[in-house]
Design a protein around this motif. Structure first.
Motif, mmCIF file in Angstrom:
data_model
loop_
_atom_site.group_PDB
_atom_site.id
_atom_site.type_symbol
_atom_site.label_atom_id
_atom_site.label_comp_id
_atom_site.label_asym_id
_atom_site.label_seq_id
_atom_site.Cartn_x
_atom_site.Cartn_y
_atom_site.Cartn_z
ATOM 1 N N HIS A 402 0.783 -1.215 -0.040
ATOM 2 C CA HIS A 402 0.068 0.236 -0.177
ATOM 3 C C HIS A 402 1.186 1.587 0.431
ATOM 4 O O HIS A 402 1.530 1.249 1.054
ATOM 5 C CB HIS A 402 -1.238 0.190 1.114
ATOM 6 C CG HIS A 402 -1.827 -0.782 1.044
ATOM 7 N ND1 HIS A 402 -3.295 -1.452 0.525
ATOM 8 C CD2 HIS A 402 -2.152 -2.810 1.497
ATOM 9 C CE1 HIS A 402 -3.910 -2.332 1.253
ATOM 10 N NE2 HIS A 402 -2.615 -3.090 1.005
ATOM 11 N N ASN A 421 -13.889 -1.321 4.356
ATOM 12 C CA ASN A 421 -13.079 -1.208 2.993
ATOM 13 C C ASN A 421 -11.443 -0.407 3.573
ATOM 14 O O ASN A 421 -11.324 -0.072 2.428
ATOM 15 C CB ASN A 421 -13.907 -0.295 2.410
ATOM 16 C CG ASN A 421 -15.465 -0.794 0.864
ATOM 17 O OD1 ASN A 421 -15.570 -2.487 1.442
ATOM 18 N ND2 ASN A 421 -16.649 -0.313 0.637
ATOM 19 N N ARG A 422 -11.782 -0.477 5.309
ATOM 20 C CA ARG A 422 -10.915 0.581 4.858
ATOM 21 C C ARG A 422 -9.561 -0.283 6.179
ATOM 22 O O ARG A 422 -10.422 -1.206 6.459
ATOM 23 C CB ARG A 422 -11.062 1.773 5.258
ATOM 24 C CG ARG A 422 -11.803 1.963 6.704
ATOM 25 C CD ARG A 422 -12.497 3.372 7.434
ATOM 26 N NE ARG A 422 -13.477 3.211 8.631
ATOM 27 C CZ ARG A 422 -14.314 4.111 8.267
ATOM 28 N NH1 ARG A 422 -13.956 5.338 7.402
ATOM 29 N NH2 ARG A 422 -15.366 3.642 9.249
ATOM 30 N N ALA A 433 -5.852 5.839 8.971
ATOM 31 C CA ALA A 433 -7.089 4.423 8.575
ATOM 32 C C ALA A 433 -5.696 4.923 6.941
ATOM 33 O O ALA A 433 -6.316 5.796 5.719
ATOM 34 C CB ALA A 433 -8.336 4.751 8.375
ATOM 35 N N ASP A 435 -7.416 3.619 2.607
ATOM 36 C CA ASP A 435 -8.826 3.167 1.709
ATOM 37 C C ASP A 435 -8.419 2.711 0.890
ATOM 38 O O ASP A 435 -8.250 2.808 0.118
ATOM 39 C CB ASP A 435 -9.656 4.586 1.732
ATOM 40 C CG ASP A 435 -11.417 4.530 0.569
ATOM 41 O OD1 ASP A 435 -11.127 3.458 0.684
ATOM 42 O OD2 ASP A 435 -11.643 5.634 0.632
ATOM 43 N N ARG A 436 -9.263 1.340 0.959
ATOM 44 C CA ARG A 436 -9.193 0.019 0.063
ATOM 45 C C ARG A 436 -9.875 0.011 -1.278
ATOM 46 O O ARG A 436 -9.061 -0.511 -2.018
ATOM 47 C CB ARG A 436 -9.513 -0.871 0.636
ATOM 48 C CG ARG A 436 -8.158 -1.122 1.846
ATOM 49 C CD ARG A 436 -8.283 -2.558 2.474
ATOM 50 N NE ARG A 436 -9.264 -3.000 3.553
ATOM 51 C CZ ARG A 436 -9.921 -4.023 3.288
ATOM 52 N NH1 ARG A 436 -8.815 -5.072 2.761
ATOM 53 N NH2 ARG A 436 -11.383 -4.619 3.404
ATOM 54 N N GLY A 443 -4.917 8.252 -0.446
ATOM 55 C CA GLY A 443 -5.756 7.219 0.653
ATOM 56 C C GLY A 443 -5.580 7.182 1.691
ATOM 57 O O GLY A 443 -6.356 6.162 2.130
ATOM 58 N N GLY A 643 -8.816 -3.333 -2.254
ATOM 59 C CA GLY A 643 -10.012 -2.646 -1.566
ATOM 60 C C GLY A 643 -11.539 -4.018 -2.126
ATOM 61 O O GLY A 643 -10.742 -4.876 -2.132
#
Length: 691
Positions: A402, A421-422, A433, A435-436, A443, A643
């Motif tokens: 990531h 989703n995170r 966090a 964010d995927r 993100g 995500g």
């Protein structure tokens, strides 16, 4: 009753024999002679003693009729006869016995014996020695010569005069026979080396010195067996040495020095005894003691290597037998050194000039040390190879790193948890966090910030988020809740009795919190006992304010001795409860263990991959991990890693399993597509990019 009979004698039998020889004996003298004869007969039976050698010679004696201060005897034509064929009950061969030439040996010298009684050696005798007319032969023995000549196969060491080439006819030395006897014979020159003695000869009340005269009789080259007279080589004019040089090296009967490379090498040739005993000085005893201490040091070295080998029973399958072998070698070296010490002490005390060389001990010690060092080398080489191949590399479809839009100096992930989703990641005093649903560099966002806190772990309980703040004496459990702005607000915090907290997880089956702590700073600071897991009840929120005055105490503690068994460093970096199993990440050991809390069984153990840093160092200390199962109907594996996570609840059969990992330094977050073995619950198979 025959003296050589096998029958057991009584005191009466021995006394009868004594009285036959000396009828006038009585009283104490008779008892002494009887006991002596009885002991002699016991030795005859015990060792099966039999006549061995008969010596014949022509003797001429010279002695003053008024004094016994000087007595001279000359033995000529000394002939030795092998008496071993004598019948069992006889002392010697009969007069009509047939004697073969192999049973006869002629001494090639005449024996001149000088007996002194309280006086110095006469000048006339000293002149004969200095001029080489006679050669001093201390301790010369006719019987010893015959016994060694006729029992070659049973006598390992010949008397020192066997070194003289003239004795080749007696001891059967083919090399010396070929040389015959001449003035160019090196051995003859050395053996016949005279001494320039001072006149201060021993002044004992009675002394005897056997001298070999200059006549050397040796076999003729003809087959008739006649004898010829040959003169010996004269001694060197300037030789001031004392008789023969002390022979430190054993020699075979050919006069050549020899040595063996291997301790078990056998030699059929006999050795020659030295003429003089070795000169032993006090420092020789000290050297023997120092050598013994060096052997003890070598034994301790083997024990040290054995302990190092036994430290890796899990990593190396042959560690236990190899360690036990080295300990056995150390014990053997210890015992062997004691044996060698006392053997050499005996040799020094008896004045023997040879027998000190030890060939077996160094070979055995060298082999043992090489085995131990070889095992250690194989272990460390194998460990290096196993670690070098487990480097994690980014690869679509399997391994995804990531993107982080923060400075590596300011960001230090300590744990990771999945929230739809995170990915929630605590770092120092912040909760961030990722964010995927997007791969953009922006993100990652900050969800909460707790000034002054050192956040180490995070878990989710329903709609609440719990984080642990680490302190040396105790730790803080902080409860947070989502607000309308999609950020986390602190609702309450408690002080807990688990110092140096490192991990936290919620057990939904028993509705409890499991808290992992580092036990290194407590009373027991052994690395193998660092990891501890305490059990807490989920605290209920109160209206007493953000800071609760209640100190939470654990209700129980999991068995750390069982969970840390076999680990050199059991520090726990993170704990995860997933599909009925408790996964414990031991970050310093670089492995994960899966436990069934219901049965207490260790279901599986697997190693974590390594990460190659920017300076090419291989890092292995993962601080956080989380497992997640996602559906794969709506997205490819790449999208699942970035995500598109499925909502919480029941997952379809065709789901995928993801492993999320957080590395603290340098800051890295990875997601791996892994598989789980059906036959072994909790056994995770890493993708090819992580092995």
């Amino acid at each position: 009753m025959a003296f050589l009979s096998r029958e057991t004698w009584t005191s009466k039998d021995a006394q009868d024999v004594v009285l036959v020889a000396s009828p006038s004996l009585s009283g104490t003298q008779l008892e002494k002679q009887t006991d002596l004869l009885l002991r002699m007969h016991e030795l005859v039976i015990k060792f099966d003693l039999r006549p061995c050698v008969r010596s014949t010679y022509l003797r001429v004696a010279f002695q003053s009729s008024n004094s016994n201060a000087l007595r001279l005897t000359v033995d000529r034509n000394v002939t030795l006869i092998d008496e071993r064929p004598t019948p069992p009950e006889s002392w010697c061969l009969s007069d009509d016995a047939v004697i073969s030439t192999s049973m006869i040996a002629r001494v090639p010298f005449s024996v001149f014996e000088i007996k002194l009684a309280g006086r110095e050696m006469p000048d006339s005798m000293l002149n004969l020695i200095e001029n080489g007319v006679i050669i001093e032969a201390a301790k010369f023995s006719k019987f010893l010569t015959g016994a060694a000549a006729f029992c070659k196969g049973r006598v390992p060491t010949l008397p020192y005069w066997a070194d003289h080439p003239s004795f080749a006819v007696v001891f059967g030395n083919p090399v010396a026979k070929a040389k015959k006897v001449g003035r160019s014979s090196t051995a003859a020159t050395r053996t016949s080396r005279s001494i320039r003695r001072s006149k201060s000869v021993s002044r004992d009340s009675t002394s005897s010195s056997k001298i070999i005269t200059s006549e050397i009789w040796t076999e003729s080259e003809s087959t008739s067996g006649s004898l010829q007279n040959v003169s010996p080589a004269p001694p060197p004019k300037n030789d001031k040495s004392v008789l023969l040089d002390l022979v430190e090296t054993k020699k075979d009967i050919s006069g050549k020095r020899y040595f063996t490379w291997f301790p078990f090498e056998s030699r059929k040739s006999q050795s020659i005894a030295p003429q003089r005993p070795a000169r032993v000085e006090p420092k020789s005893y000290f050297a023997n003691e120092r050598t013994y201490i060096q052997w003890i040091s070598a034994s301790l070295l083997l024990v040290t290597i054995a302990v190092l080998v036994l430290e890796f029973p899990d990593q190396y399958s042959h560690a236990l037998p190899t360690g036990l072998f080295l300990i056995g070698c150390a014990a053997f070296v210890m015992l062997y050194s004691i044996f060698v010490y006392f053997r050499r002490l005996h040799l020094l005390s008896s004045g023997k000039p040879y027998g000190y060389v030890d060939r077996f001990g160094p070979i055995m010690l060298g082999v043992a040390v090489l085995v131990g060092m070889g095992v250690l080398l194989l272990h460390f080489v194998g460990s290096a190879k196993s670690e070098s191949v487990m480097v994690l590399t980014a690869r679509n479809q399997e391994c995804f790193q990531h993107s982080l839009n923060v400075s590596a100096i300011e960001y230090q992930p300590s744990d990771i948890v999945v929230d739809t989703n995170r990915l929630l990641i605590p770092s120092t005093s912040k909760i961030t966090a990722i964010d995927r649903t997007t791969s953009a560099s922006n993100g990652m966002k900050v969800m909460a910030e707790i000034p002054g806190a050192d956040l180490e772990a995070i878990t989710i309980v329903g709609e609440l988020v719990f984080v642990l703040a680490e302190e040396e004496d105790a730790s803080w459990l902080i409860e947070l809740q989502w607000n309308g702005e999609n950020r986390l607000n602190i609702t309450q915090q408690w002080r807990i009795a688990s110092p140096m907290a490192e991990g936290i997880v919620y057990d939904p089956i028993r509705d409890r919190l499991l808290v992992a702590s580092d036990n290194l700073n407590s009373r027991n600071d052994l690395p193998e006992n660092r990891g501890r897991i305490h059990v807490y009840d989920v605290p209920a929120s109160t209206d007493s304010g953000l800071l609760s005055e209640v100190i939470l105490k654990p209700t129980e503690r999991l068995n750390g001795n069982l969970m840390n068994d076999g680990l050199m460093d059991s520090k726990i970096g993170s704990i995860v409860y997933f599909e009925g199993l408790l996964y414990v990440l031991h970050d310093n050991a670089g492995l994960v263990r899966a436990w069934d809390l219901a049965t207490g069984n260790l279901e599986s153990e697997w190693k974590l991959p390594r990460v190659q840093s920017t300076n090419n160092n291989v890092l292995k200390q993962w601080e956080g991990m989380i497992l997640e199962r996602v559906a794969n109907e709506e997205a490819t594996r790449v999208n699942q890693l970035r995500g598109s996570a499925s909502p919480r609840g029941e997952y379809p059969a065709n789901s995928e399993l993801l492993l999320h990992l957080a590395l603290d330094s340098p800051a890295q977050v990875w997601s791996l597509a892994v598989t789980q073995e059906k036959q072994q619950p909790g056994r995770i198979q890493l993708p090819s990019c992580a092995i």
